[in-house]
Design a protein around this motif. Sequence first.
Motif, PDB file in Angstrom:
ATOM      1  N   LYS A 163      48.943 -62.750  24.183  1.00  0.00           N
ATOM      2  CA  LYS A 163      48.042 -62.791  23.015  1.00  0.00           C
ATOM      3  C   LYS A 163      49.106 -61.967  21.706  1.00  0.00           C
ATOM      4  O   LYS A 163      48.738 -61.878  20.687  1.00  0.00           O
ATOM      5  CB  LYS A 163      47.046 -62.230  23.161  1.00  0.00           C
ATOM      6  CG  LYS A 163      45.984 -62.965  23.993  1.00  0.00           C
ATOM      7  CD  LYS A 163      44.616 -62.448  24.195  1.00  0.00           C
ATOM      8  CE  LYS A 163      43.839 -63.508  25.150  1.00  0.00           C
ATOM      9  NZ  LYS A 163      42.687 -62.764  25.677  1.00  0.00           N
ATOM     10  N   LYS A 164      50.041 -60.993  22.178  1.00  0.00           N
ATOM     11  CA  LYS A 164      50.690 -60.256  21.359  1.00  0.00           C
ATOM     12  C   LYS A 164      52.069 -60.433  21.195  1.00  0.00           C
ATOM     13  O   LYS A 164      52.840 -59.988  22.044  1.00  0.00           O
ATOM     14  CB  LYS A 164      50.551 -58.845  21.542  1.00  0.00           C
ATOM     15  CG  LYS A 164      48.932 -58.416  21.548  1.00  0.00           C
ATOM     16  CD  LYS A 164      48.757 -56.793  22.168  1.00  0.00           C
ATOM     17  CE  LYS A 164      47.411 -56.493  21.987  1.00  0.00           C
ATOM     18  NZ  LYS A 164      47.176 -55.376  22.982  1.00  0.00           N
ATOM     19  N   CYS A 165      52.347 -61.684  20.682  1.00  0.00           N
ATOM     20  CA  CYS A 165      53.845 -62.095  20.713  1.00  0.00           C
ATOM     21  C   CYS A 165      54.598 -62.024  19.328  1.00  0.00           C
ATOM     22  O   CYS A 165      54.271 -62.734  18.583  1.00  0.00           O
ATOM     23  CB  CYS A 165      53.882 -63.724  21.281  1.00  0.00           C
ATOM     24  SG  CYS A 165      53.276 -64.157  22.893  1.00  0.00           S
ATOM     25  N   ASP A 166      55.388 -60.829  19.061  1.00  0.00           N
ATOM     26  CA  ASP A 166      56.028 -60.523  17.967  1.00  0.00           C
ATOM     27  C   ASP A 166      57.487 -61.335  17.797  1.00  0.00           C
ATOM     28  O   ASP A 166      57.960 -61.297  16.446  1.00  0.00           O
ATOM     29  CB  ASP A 166      56.425 -59.151  17.894  1.00  0.00           C
ATOM     30  CG  ASP A 166      54.862 -58.311  18.029  1.00  0.00           C
ATOM     31  OD1 ASP A 166      54.036 -58.754  17.590  1.00  0.00           O
ATOM     32  OD2 ASP A 166      55.019 -57.315  18.809  1.00  0.00           O
ATOM     33  N   MET A 167      57.983 -61.618  18.749  1.00  0.00           N
ATOM     34  CA  MET A 167      59.577 -62.373  18.589  1.00  0.00           C
ATOM     35  C   MET A 167      59.416 -63.579  19.151  1.00  0.00           C
ATOM     36  O   MET A 167      59.059 -63.936  20.144  1.00  0.00           O
ATOM     37  CB  MET A 167      60.309 -61.298  19.263  1.00  0.00           C
ATOM     38  CG  MET A 167      60.447 -60.051  18.507  1.00  0.00           C
ATOM     39  SD  MET A 167      61.765 -59.003  19.046  1.00  0.00           S
ATOM     40  CE  MET A 167      62.255 -59.422  20.602  1.00  0.00           C
ATOM     41  N   THR A 168      60.168 -64.765  18.548  1.00  0.00           N
ATOM     42  CA  THR A 168      60.339 -65.826  18.704  1.00  0.00           C
ATOM     43  C   THR A 168      61.798 -66.237  18.786  1.00  0.00           C
ATOM     44  O   THR A 168      62.530 -66.009  17.650  1.00  0.00           O
ATOM     45  CB  THR A 168      59.861 -67.056  17.938  1.00  0.00           C
ATOM     46  OG1 THR A 168      58.318 -66.601  17.923  1.00  0.00           O
ATOM     47  CG2 THR A 168      59.879 -68.494  18.500  1.00  0.00           C
ATOM     48  N   LEU A 169      62.262 -66.689  20.013  1.00  0.00           N
ATOM     49  CA  LEU A 169      63.858 -66.937  20.070  1.00  0.00           C
ATOM     50  C   LEU A 169      64.022 -68.466  20.379  1.00  0.00           C
ATOM     51  O   LEU A 169      62.995 -69.242  20.837  1.00  0.00           O
ATOM     52  CB  LEU A 169      64.498 -66.294  21.216  1.00  0.00           C
ATOM     53  CG  LEU A 169      64.640 -64.774  21.106  1.00  0.00           C
ATOM     54  CD1 LEU A 169      63.133 -64.290  21.751  1.00  0.00           C
ATOM     55  CD2 LEU A 169      65.614 -64.104  22.025  1.00  0.00           C
ATOM     56  N   TYR A 170      65.098 -69.034  19.725  1.00  0.00           N
ATOM     57  CA  TYR A 170      65.296 -70.348  19.765  1.00  0.00           C
ATOM     58  C   TYR A 170      66.621 -70.657  20.669  1.00  0.00           C
ATOM     59  O   TYR A 170      67.677 -69.918  20.811  1.00  0.00           O
ATOM     60  CB  TYR A 170      65.561 -71.007  18.387  1.00  0.00           C
ATOM     61  CG  TYR A 170      64.302 -70.744  17.557  1.00  0.00           C
ATOM     62  CD1 TYR A 170      63.344 -71.841  17.562  1.00  0.00           C
ATOM     63  CD2 TYR A 170      64.365 -69.706  16.779  1.00  0.00           C
ATOM     64  CE1 TYR A 170      62.256 -71.454  16.707  1.00  0.00           C
ATOM     65  CE2 TYR A 170      63.209 -69.461  15.941  1.00  0.00           C
ATOM     66  CZ  TYR A 170      62.202 -70.254  16.052  1.00  0.00           C
ATOM     67  OH  TYR A 170      60.926 -69.931  15.350  1.00  0.00           O
ATOM     68  N   ARG A 171      66.479 -71.512  21.739  1.00  0.00           N
ATOM     69  CA  ARG A 171      67.484 -71.929  22.387  1.00  0.00           C
ATOM     70  C   ARG A 171      68.729 -72.646  21.608  1.00  0.00           C
ATOM     71  O   ARG A 171      68.588 -73.527  21.008  1.00  0.00           O
ATOM     72  CB  ARG A 171      67.024 -72.907  23.575  1.00  0.00           C
ATOM     73  CG  ARG A 171      68.005 -73.234  24.830  1.00  0.00           C
ATOM     74  CD  ARG A 171      67.755 -74.150  25.696  1.00  0.00           C
ATOM     75  NE  ARG A 171      66.559 -73.511  26.801  1.00  0.00           N
ATOM     76  CZ  ARG A 171      66.910 -72.991  27.874  1.00  0.00           C
ATOM     77  NH1 ARG A 171      68.009 -72.701  28.190  1.00  0.00           N
ATOM     78  NH2 ARG A 171      65.593 -72.669  28.362  1.00  0.00           N
ATOM     79  N   ILE A 172      69.905 -71.850  22.145  1.00  0.00           N
ATOM     80  CA  ILE A 172      71.045 -72.534  21.329  1.00  0.00           C
ATOM     81  C   ILE A 172      71.730 -73.382  22.443  1.00  0.00           C
ATOM     82  O   ILE A 172      72.285 -74.583  22.061  1.00  0.00           O
ATOM     83  CB  ILE A 172      72.042 -71.303  21.005  1.00  0.00           C
ATOM     84  CG1 ILE A 172      71.280 -70.527  19.921  1.00  0.00           C
ATOM     85  CG2 ILE A 172      73.351 -71.784  20.325  1.00  0.00           C
ATOM     86  CD1 ILE A 172      71.979 -69.227  19.549  1.00  0.00           C
ATOM     87  N   ILE A 173      72.018 -72.795  23.361  1.00  0.00           N
ATOM     88  CA  ILE A 173      72.621 -73.446  24.584  1.00  0.00           C
ATOM     89  C   ILE A 173      72.192 -73.377  25.892  1.00  0.00           C
ATOM     90  O   ILE A 173      71.537 -72.309  26.412  1.00  0.00           O
ATOM     91  CB  ILE A 173      74.313 -72.671  24.828  1.00  0.00           C
ATOM     92  CG1 ILE A 173      74.884 -72.522  23.391  1.00  0.00           C
ATOM     93  CG2 ILE A 173      74.937 -73.227  25.924  1.00  0.00           C
ATOM     94  CD1 ILE A 173      75.982 -71.786  23.854  1.00  0.00           C
ATOM     95  N   PRO A 174      71.855 -74.617  26.621  1.00  0.00           N
ATOM     96  CA  PRO A 174      70.961 -74.560  27.694  1.00  0.00           C
ATOM     97  C   PRO A 174      71.859 -73.588  28.956  1.00  0.00           C
ATOM     98  O   PRO A 174      72.844 -73.676  28.788  1.00  0.00           O
ATOM     99  CB  PRO A 174      70.897 -75.991  28.273  1.00  0.00           C
ATOM    100  CG  PRO A 174      71.542 -76.705  27.169  1.00  0.00           C
ATOM    101  CD  PRO A 174      72.178 -75.833  26.062  1.00  0.00           C
TER     102      PRO A 174
END
Length: 160
Positions: free
Chosen positions: A149-160
Motif C-alpha cells: 500500500k506504500k510503494c514509493d519507487m517504481t523500477l523498469y526492467r532493462i535486461i532480463p
Amino acid sequence: MELLNITFASILAMVANNADIEIDNPAQASKPRYEQVAKVSTYILPTISGAWRLDLPEKDPKQPACQEVYKFDRDDKMTGISGQEFSYGKYAYAPTDGLPALAIRTIYDNNAPDCSGKQIDQSGETLVAFVKLSKDERQMQWCGDPDGKKCDMTLYRIIP
C-alpha cells in the motif's frame, strides 16, 4: 524398437549424482559406456534478476531528471549506478506472508555524487523493501509495507 525403462526422475537423479544410466535391457548392457565430457549445472534465478532502471523526478529545474540502474546477479550480488556514484553489495530476496522482501546490504560505495547531486556514503547500510512485480514482470515497485500500500519507487526492467 525396444523401450528402455528410464524415467525422467531417474535421469535427473543420475545427472545430480554424476552416475551412468541404468539399462534394464540385457542387450543394451553390453554396449560401451561413454565418458562424461561436460558437467551440467542448474540454478534458479530470483524473479528480480537482471538490470532495472529507476527514474527519479526532476526536483530542481537546474538539475535534470536522473536515472539509477540496479543490477541483481544470480549470485546474490547487486551493483548500483547513479550519476558518478557506484556501489555494490549483497542482496536477499525471499517470500513473506505478504509481498516478497528484498534486503540490500551495501558493501562498497565510492562516495561520489549521485545523479540528484547528493553525496552520501552508504557503505554498511541495509535497505529493506517489499517487492510488487507487475504481471509481465517488467515493472517492480519497492514498497514500505508487506501489503503493497506504500510503494514509493517504481523500477523498469532493462535486461532480463
